[in-house]
Design a protein around this motif. Structure first.
Motif, PDB file in Angstrom:
ATOM      1  N   PHE A 171       0.845  -1.197   0.000  1.00 35.28           N
ATOM      2  CA  PHE A 171       0.000   0.000   0.000  1.00 35.28           C
ATOM      3  C   PHE A 171       0.878   1.243   0.000  1.00 35.28           C
ATOM      4  N   LEU A 172       0.693   2.072  -0.998  1.00 37.82           N
ATOM      5  CA  LEU A 172       1.446   3.312  -1.161  1.00 37.82           C
ATOM      6  C   LEU A 172       2.956   3.082  -1.065  1.00 37.82           C
ATOM      7  N   GLY A 173       3.406   2.012  -1.721  1.00 29.80           N
ATOM      8  CA  GLY A 173       4.831   1.745  -1.830  1.00 29.80           C
ATOM      9  C   GLY A 173       5.438   0.950  -0.699  1.00 29.80           C
ATOM     10  N   ASN A 174       4.677   0.698   0.388  1.00 27.26           N
ATOM     11  CA  ASN A 174       5.197  -0.049   1.535  1.00 27.26           C
ATOM     12  C   ASN A 174       4.471  -1.381   1.685  1.00 27.26           C
ATOM     13  N   ILE A 175       5.149  -2.335   2.327  1.00 23.30           N
ATOM     14  CA  ILE A 175       4.545  -3.629   2.630  1.00 23.30           C
ATOM     15  C   ILE A 175       4.074  -3.585   4.077  1.00 23.30           C
ATOM     16  N   ARG A 176       2.804  -3.876   4.297  1.00 26.31           N
ATOM     17  CA  ARG A 176       2.215  -3.750   5.632  1.00 26.31           C
ATOM     18  C   ARG A 176       1.260  -4.908   5.911  1.00 26.31           C
ATOM     19  N   TYR A 177       1.057  -5.163   7.199  1.00 24.05           N
ATOM     20  CA  TYR A 177      -0.029  -6.046   7.624  1.00 24.05           C
ATOM     21  C   TYR A 177      -1.307  -5.225   7.825  1.00 24.05           C
ATOM     22  N   ASN A 178      -1.165  -4.086   8.483  1.00 25.52           N
ATOM     23  CA  ASN A 178      -2.291  -3.155   8.634  1.00 25.52           C
ATOM     24  C   ASN A 178      -1.958  -1.895   7.840  1.00 25.52           C
ATOM     25  N   PRO A 179      -2.587  -1.689   6.682  1.00 24.74           N
ATOM     26  CA  PRO A 179      -2.212  -0.555   5.830  1.00 24.74           C
ATOM     27  C   PRO A 179      -2.629   0.806   6.362  1.00 24.74           C
ATOM     28  N   GLY A 180      -3.372   0.867   7.480  1.00 23.40           N
ATOM     29  CA  GLY A 180      -3.667   2.151   8.104  1.00 23.40           C
ATOM     30  C   GLY A 180      -4.967   2.798   7.657  1.00 23.40           C
ATOM     31  N   PRO A 181      -5.304   3.959   8.221  1.00 27.83           N
ATOM     32  CA  PRO A 181      -6.608   4.594   7.984  1.00 27.83           C
ATOM     33  C   PRO A 181      -6.802   5.125   6.571  1.00 27.83           C
ATOM     34  N   LEU A 182      -5.741   5.299   5.804  1.00 25.87           N
ATOM     35  CA  LEU A 182      -5.892   5.801   4.439  1.00 25.87           C
ATOM     36  C   LEU A 182      -6.230   4.700   3.437  1.00 25.87           C
ATOM     37  N   PHE A 183      -6.186   3.458   3.876  1.00 23.74           N
ATOM     38  CA  PHE A 183      -6.343   2.356   2.936  1.00 23.74           C
ATOM     39  C   PHE A 183      -7.677   2.409   2.202  1.00 23.74           C
ATOM     40  N   PHE A 184      -8.771   2.487   2.931  1.00 24.89           N
ATOM     41  CA  PHE A 184     -10.079   2.455   2.281  1.00 24.89           C
ATOM     42  C   PHE A 184     -10.371   3.713   1.462  1.00 24.89           C
ATOM     43  N   PRO A 185     -10.017   4.926   1.928  1.00 20.01           N
ATOM     44  CA  PRO A 185     -10.201   6.084   1.045  1.00 20.01           C
ATOM     45  C   PRO A 185      -9.447   5.956  -0.279  1.00 20.01           C
ATOM     46  N   VAL A 186      -8.197   5.494  -0.208  1.00 14.88           N
ATOM     47  CA  VAL A 186      -7.409   5.357  -1.440  1.00 14.88           C
ATOM     48  C   VAL A 186      -7.980   4.265  -2.335  1.00 14.88           C
ATOM     49  N   MET A 187      -8.313   3.122  -1.746  1.00  9.79           N
ATOM     50  CA  MET A 187      -8.831   2.019  -2.555  1.00  9.79           C
ATOM     51  C   MET A 187     -10.203   2.342  -3.133  1.00  9.79           C
TER      52      MET A 187
END
Length: 601
Positions: free
Chosen positions: A328-344
């Motif tokens: 997500f946004l260039g990084n590998i994450r387990y929890n992509p954070g609060p911006l995940f759903f707005p961006v997706m």
């Protein structure tokens, strides 16, 4: 013949042609080529549908609890699809075939089309013909809704049942709470949404907000509203008890809960229905209040006991991130954070959806005195979207398909903005031309991708940005890769090594497949090596941690001599890489036997 009669006939023909077009645009994209694009988790839901069917056939109703989702609606539809399948085929590998997948997908795809049209009918009663027609079209072609309608899964049914429950509640409230049938159907739809996926139950948090808004706007009686909620809850409980066979066998000690819950719910339904039939003021005796309070406490306690496991798993999803990392946004994450759903959401949205929703908010506010009903409905839909948006962003487990829960509401807000924008011009032919142009701009980028709707992304983004900044969908292009390999000479004797994210290629490939879990044989006993976009996206160290990471599907050895032979590209994104093995290194070690994929796993 009078001019008025001619115009009426002409309008009838136009309306008839539009309805035919609406039916075609709703069903054809959903029901054609259903054997293609095998996606993640569909093996799982095929297996759960089979287990559900066998439990029904054997009368072992307690075994119809196949998942905590709980996925009951999906399993019922899957059971209908495999009803006449010979038992020996149910237990063979042939069960996990593209043909069987198509059979199980079809009732889901067909039902979603029916639900879209039913939503259109409710919209017609609520907002009139023009908004109903445009809104139904936008729901029919909404990218994520359309793509998920073609999967053996739970999300799209949850979203459509839940949205229908919301619309029927609004219809009931707008009709000054006299149309109790709308309330009954709303309860049925909400229970089916919860039986499909448990997070639909978050609607219970939103419901008081909606009731408060309508009470303030229309000055409704709080007593009638409370009675309406009780009737609605009774319908919900009765539907859950009837539809989910697991509930038929549930006991507390040696006491069966079904007859107790069913009798209590029916009593509550009849009492609240009779009370609401009184068109004058409502009164409650002390005995009624005591019995009602006691009964509700008993029903609530037994209900929580019955779905205790579902509640526990919901809590786990709220507090635990997915154990497979994502990009997500260039990084590998387990929890992509609060911006995940707005961006997706932006990535998956239609070309004009966002500006039209903003226009809807502004224009509806300007016209709130002139078009009060549209204003009330738009506010409820907006609160519904924002509520689920915030809720999803706060939970730890984030998967892009969860967005689907509020997308029907977004489609209607888009439709309201579209109609309001078209009405800025005074001439009718310009109005209809604007509507047509907006529809084409929304529909063309998604419909041109048939049948691979899941590879859609916002048309102004680039495929390179999508691949580098968003987590890949699964399954896209694997059937195309298999077709390429099947066209090779001696394909039946060809052996292909697959990653976990490529495993569903085995369903389409006529040759042999081996897995690539953490080991490699030397010399390699395979002819081709296949990788998926997700494999490349999550290679590396994540920026956060997980207490129980899933390493078995993300760590691979691929130290073999190979060269790229073919790449499957869909909508400007490379999804599948097919490598030809060109070197076999000698070794004294004995080759380990290849691990063959078991599709049902």
């Amino acid at each position: 013949m009078k001019i008025k009669d001619i115009l009426k006939q002409k309008n009838s023909v136009i309306i008839g042609l539009f309805l035919v077009f609406l039916i075609l645009i709703t069903f054809l994209p959903r029901t054609l080529d259903l054997s293609l694009h095998w996606a993640a988790d569909e093996n799982l839901w095929m297996k759960r549908s089979r287990d559900f069917f066998l439990a029904l056939e054997k009368g072992q109703f307690e075994d119809t609890f196949t998942a905590y989702h709980p996925g009951v609606t999906t399993c019922w539809l899957g059971s209908f699809a495999i009803w006449l399948t010979p038992e020996e085929q149910l237990h063979s590998r042939q069960f996990f075939s593209p043909e069987m997948l198509s059979r199980i997908r079809f009732p889901i795809a067909y039902l979603t089309g029916v639900l879209v049209l039913v939503i259109g009918m409710v919209l017609y009663r609520l907002l009139g013909g023009l908004l109903a027609g445009v809104g139904t079209l936008f729901i029919a072609i909404e990218p994520f809704l359309l793509s998920e309608s073609r999967r053996a899964h739970t999300d799209v049914l949850t979203a459509l049942f839940l949205f229908l429950a919301l619309l029927l509640w609004i219809r009931y409230l707008e009709d000054t709470i006299h149309c109790r049938r709308s309330l009954v159907f709303s309860g049925i739809c909400f229970s089916l949404a919860c039986l499909t996926k448990s997070h639909a139950s978050a609607f219970l948090i939103f419901l008081p907000i909606m009731l408060l808004w309508y009470q303030r706007q229309l000055h409704l009686s709080w007593k009638r509203l409370i009675l309406s909620v009780l009737l609605w809850i009774a319908v919900v409980l009765i539907t859950v008890l009837v539809v989910w066979p697991y509930m038929w066998t549930l006991t507390y000690g040696k006491i069966y809960l079904f007859p107790l819950l069913f009798f209590s719910s029916c009593t509550l339904l009849l009492w609240s229905w009779k009370k609401l039939s009184n068109s004058t003021s409502l009164t409650f005796s002390r005995i009624e209040i005591f019995l009602l309070g006691s009964g509700l406490l008993i029903i609530a306690g037994l209900s929580f006991y019955a779905v205790d496991l579902v509640i526990a798993k919901m809590y786990e999803a709220l507090t635990s991130a997915h154990n497979v990392q994502t990009r997500f946004l260039g990084n590998i994450r387990y929890n992509p954070g609060p911006l995940f759903f707005p961006v997706m959401w932006f990535v998956w949205t239609g070309l004009l959806t966002f500006p039209l929703v903003v226009f809807t908010i502004c224009r509806t506010w300007q016209m709130r005195q002139k078009e009060q009903k549209i204003f009330r409905v738009a506010v409820v839909l907006l609160i519904f979207v924002v509520s689920y948006f915030i809720g999803l962003s706060c939970v730890s487990k984030k998967i892009s398909r969860y967005l689907i829960i509020f997308l029907p509401a977004v489609s209607i807000l888009t439709a309201i903005g579209t109609v309001q924008f078209a009405q800025l011009w005074k001439r009718k032919w310009i109005n209809y031309l604007v509507l047509l142009l907006i529809f084409l701009l929304q529909a063309t980028p998604i419909l041109r991708l048939h049948p691979y709707y899941r590879v859609y992304y916002y048309p102004l983004l680039s495929g390179k940005w999508i691949a580098e900044n968003t987590s890949s969908i699964t399954g896209a292009g694997l059937d195309i890769a298999a077709a390429y390999l099947n066209s090779k000479p001696n394909a039946q004797n060809t052996r292909v090594r697959l990653t976990w994210f490529c495993k569903d290629l085995a369903h389409y490939f006529v040759g042999k497949t081996t897995s690539r879990y953490n080991s490699v044989t030397s010399p390699p006993n395979f002819d081709y090596d296949v990788e998926y976009l997700y494999d490349k996206q999550i290679q590396g160290d994540p920026v956060d941690t997980h207490p129980n990471p899933e390493k078995s599907i993300t760590t691979y050895e691929h130290k073999v001599s190979r060269e790229i032979e073919h790449v499957v590209n869909l909508n400007g994104v490379d999804y599948v890489w097919i490598y030809r093995v060109i070197k076999r290194e000698p070794t004294d070690k004995i080759d380990a036997p290849p691990q063959v994929f078991e599709p049902e796993k």
